[in-house]
Design a protein around this motif. Structure first.
Motif, PDB file in Angstrom:
ATOM      1  N   ARG A 194       7.446  13.279   7.973  1.00  0.00           N
ATOM      2  CA  ARG A 194       8.183  12.994   6.809  1.00  0.00           C
ATOM      3  C   ARG A 194       7.412  12.954   5.478  1.00  0.00           C
ATOM      4  N   VAL A 195       6.282  12.193   5.719  1.00  0.00           N
ATOM      5  CA  VAL A 195       5.664  11.609   4.260  1.00  0.00           C
ATOM      6  C   VAL A 195       4.366  12.547   4.043  1.00  0.00           C
ATOM      7  N   LEU A 196       3.437  12.688   5.002  1.00  0.00           N
ATOM      8  CA  LEU A 196       2.326  13.627   4.696  1.00  0.00           C
ATOM      9  C   LEU A 196       2.464  14.851   4.371  1.00  0.00           C
ATOM     10  N   LEU A 197       3.525  15.787   4.996  1.00  0.00           N
ATOM     11  CA  LEU A 197       3.334  17.198   4.608  1.00  0.00           C
ATOM     12  C   LEU A 197       3.790  17.427   3.217  1.00  0.00           C
ATOM     13  N   PRO A 198       4.769  16.539   2.509  1.00  0.00           N
ATOM     14  CA  PRO A 198       5.413  16.732   1.267  1.00  0.00           C
ATOM     15  C   PRO A 198       4.107  16.188   0.396  1.00  0.00           C
ATOM     16  N   PHE A 199       3.544  15.157   0.768  1.00  0.00           N
ATOM     17  CA  PHE A 199       2.418  14.724  -0.015  1.00  0.00           C
ATOM     18  C   PHE A 199       1.090  15.654  -0.037  1.00  0.00           C
ATOM     19  N   ILE A 200       0.846  16.381   0.951  1.00  0.00           N
ATOM     20  CA  ILE A 200      -0.237  17.214   0.881  1.00  0.00           C
ATOM     21  C   ILE A 200       0.010  18.592  -0.113  1.00  0.00           C
ATOM     22  N   LYS A 201       1.330  19.012  -0.004  1.00  0.00           N
ATOM     23  CA  LYS A 201       1.888  19.935  -0.889  1.00  0.00           C
ATOM     24  C   LYS A 201       1.782  19.515  -2.209  1.00  0.00           C
TER      25      LYS A 201
ATOM     26  N   MET B 166      -1.702   6.590   1.758  1.00  0.00           N
ATOM     27  CA  MET B 166      -0.901   6.807   3.038  1.00  0.00           C
ATOM     28  C   MET B 166      -1.122   6.911   4.240  1.00  0.00           C
ATOM     29  N   GLY B 167      -2.732   7.588   4.382  1.00  0.00           N
ATOM     30  CA  GLY B 167      -3.172   7.587   5.371  1.00  0.00           C
ATOM     31  C   GLY B 167      -3.810   5.984   6.107  1.00  0.00           C
ATOM     32  N   ALA B 168      -4.113   5.155   5.103  1.00  0.00           N
ATOM     33  CA  ALA B 168      -4.401   3.833   5.492  1.00  0.00           C
ATOM     34  C   ALA B 168      -3.160   3.063   5.982  1.00  0.00           C
ATOM     35  N   VAL B 169      -1.892   3.412   5.198  1.00  0.00           N
ATOM     36  CA  VAL B 169      -0.726   2.713   5.825  1.00  0.00           C
ATOM     37  C   VAL B 169      -0.364   3.320   7.518  1.00  0.00           C
ATOM     38  N   ILE B 170      -0.707   4.331   7.517  1.00  0.00           N
ATOM     39  CA  ILE B 170      -0.354   5.044   9.135  1.00  0.00           C
ATOM     40  C   ILE B 170      -1.388   4.362  10.128  1.00  0.00           C
ATOM     41  N   THR B 171      -2.613   4.291   9.620  1.00  0.00           N
ATOM     42  CA  THR B 171      -3.726   3.937  10.599  1.00  0.00           C
ATOM     43  C   THR B 171      -3.276   2.251  10.594  1.00  0.00           C
TER      44      THR B 171
ATOM     45  N   PHE C 111       7.604   6.409  16.356  1.00  0.00           N
ATOM     46  CA  PHE C 111       8.013   6.150  15.067  1.00  0.00           C
ATOM     47  C   PHE C 111       6.937   6.623  13.942  1.00  0.00           C
ATOM     48  N   VAL C 112       5.528   6.242  14.302  1.00  0.00           N
ATOM     49  CA  VAL C 112       4.565   6.703  13.356  1.00  0.00           C
ATOM     50  C   VAL C 112       4.593   8.261  13.248  1.00  0.00           C
ATOM     51  N   ILE C 113       4.784   9.032  14.152  1.00  0.00           N
ATOM     52  CA  ILE C 113       4.775  10.702  14.191  1.00  0.00           C
ATOM     53  C   ILE C 113       6.014  10.925  13.354  1.00  0.00           C
ATOM     54  N   LEU C 114       6.839  10.343  13.314  1.00  0.00           N
ATOM     55  CA  LEU C 114       8.320  10.734  12.522  1.00  0.00           C
ATOM     56  C   LEU C 114       7.586  10.439  10.926  1.00  0.00           C
TER      57      LEU C 114
ATOM     58  N   THR D 167       0.880  -1.204  -0.148  1.00  0.00           N
ATOM     59  CA  THR D 167      -0.004   0.146   0.000  1.00  0.00           C
ATOM     60  C   THR D 167       1.015   1.141  -0.094  1.00  0.00           C
ATOM     61  N   TYR D 168       1.976   1.461   0.872  1.00  0.00           N
ATOM     62  CA  TYR D 168       2.797   2.320   0.953  1.00  0.00           C
ATOM     63  C   TYR D 168       3.424   2.619  -0.317  1.00  0.00           C
ATOM     64  N   ILE D 169       3.954   1.664  -1.128  1.00  0.00           N
ATOM     65  CA  ILE D 169       4.763   1.956  -2.429  1.00  0.00           C
ATOM     66  C   ILE D 169       3.719   2.209  -3.543  1.00  0.00           C
ATOM     67  N   ALA D 170       2.594   1.449  -3.496  1.00  0.00           N
ATOM     68  CA  ALA D 170       1.375   2.028  -4.251  1.00  0.00           C
ATOM     69  C   ALA D 170       1.222   3.460  -4.157  1.00  0.00           C
ATOM     70  N   ALA D 171       1.183   4.239  -3.199  1.00  0.00           N
ATOM     71  CA  ALA D 171       0.898   5.462  -2.873  1.00  0.00           C
ATOM     72  C   ALA D 171       2.068   6.498  -3.489  1.00  0.00           C
TER      73      ALA D 171
END
Length: 299
Positions: A234-241, A203-208, A227-230, A175-179
């Motif tokens: 690292r991932v959600l912010l650049p993805f949202i942008k 990516m949200g599904a991966v974190i959940t 680790f999940v917060i890190l 799922t992560y790599i698919a995103a």
């Protein structure tokens, strides 16, 4: 240019083809699989080393063939790459990639027949992606995800009976790599916002899922959360942008962050099964990969 300089440039070009920063993330996949299998490294370090060599060959060979299959397209879009620039030859790259894949399968065979079978599957999936998969909007991300999921299961195969119990873990990197693969489709010319939204949901599904995995072993949940917060930061912010402004530059930044953060993903999985010390051990690979990312392309 003298002969020595020419040879050095050629060696550097072939090294570039293997994407060393990405290979370090593949090591993290295997180490996470080993943690999930409940395997103590100190009991048989030879098997661990063989699997690390195996994933080096499989990942290295896969990305080399990516450039081999893309040579004609890269000549137009990315002429600075080793093959179109002439620093590496087409035949030389194909031969190099073949040797790496053979080394990968052979190293896995030293652990078990199951490990060898998984390695063959990963190699086949990588070649399928390089030749056909990446050209398909849906199948491409799934295909690449299967490569990473198989890589994690390669680590689990260090204790063959554990594969039947831990197979579901492959769904996380899939799922992560698919995103990441979905959003990377606009890496050259920019992307579509709709594709970015799909990637963000995945990516949200991966974190959940990672939080749920940590909850399975409540004694490790407190250690898993940081680790999940890190990973999220690292991932959600650049993805949202990249979703809000899907330019080629923003998408490349999101892809780069996502690929390198695979190590954080694997460290989280490792922590869920083997505790904080092992998770931190895997996380040490992140600065190593980041240093290599300054020298070599990440894609």
């Amino acid at each position: 240019m003298n002969v020595a300089t020419l040879n050095t440039n050629r060696l550097w070009a072939y090294l570039q083809l293997t994407r060393p920063a990405n290979i370090v993330t593949a090591w993290a996949d295997v180490l996470a699989g080993i943690a999930a299998a409940g395997f103590a490294i100190s009991l048989n370090p030879v098997s661990v080393i063989c699997l690390l060599i195996a994933t080096t060959g499989l990942y290295g060979g896969g990305v080399v063939f990516n450039d081999v299959f893309d040579a004609e397209l890269d000549a137009k879009e990315r002429p600075e790459r080793p093959i179109p620039s002439g620093r590496a030859t087409f035949r030389g790259a194909a031969f190099f990639g073949s040797i790496l894949l053979i080394v990968g399968v052979s190293a896995a065979a030293q652990v078990s027949l199951l490990s060898m079978a998984i390695a063959i599957g990963v190699a086949a999936a990588a070649l399928l992606y390089d030749a056909y998969g990446k050209h398909h909007t849906f199948l491409g991300p799934l295909n690449m995800g299967i490569c990473r999921g198989g890589n994690l299961l390669l680590g689990v195969s260090i204790l063959s009976p554990m594969l039947a119990e831990s197979w579901y873990l492959a769904l996380i990197p899939i799922t992560y790599i698919a995103a990441i693969t979905a959003i990377s489709q606009g890496e050259v010319h920019g992307g579509k916002r709709s594709t970015g939204i799909v990637a963000l949901v995945l990516m949200g599904a991966v974190i959940t899922g990672l939080l749920g995995l940590g909850g399975l072993n409540k004694s490790n949940l407190v250690a898993v959360v940081p680790f999940v917060i890190l990973l999220s930061g690292r991932v959600l912010l650049p993805f949202i942008k990249a979703v809000s402004e899907p330019s080629a530059e923003n998408i490349r930044t999101a892809v780069r962050s996502g690929v390198l953060s695979l190590i954080v993903l694997d460290a989280t999985i490792s922590c869920s099964f083997a505790g904080l010390p092992y998770g931190l051990l895997v996380l040490i690979l992140l600065p190593i990969s980041m240093v290599l990312a300054r020298l070599f392309a990440v894609t």
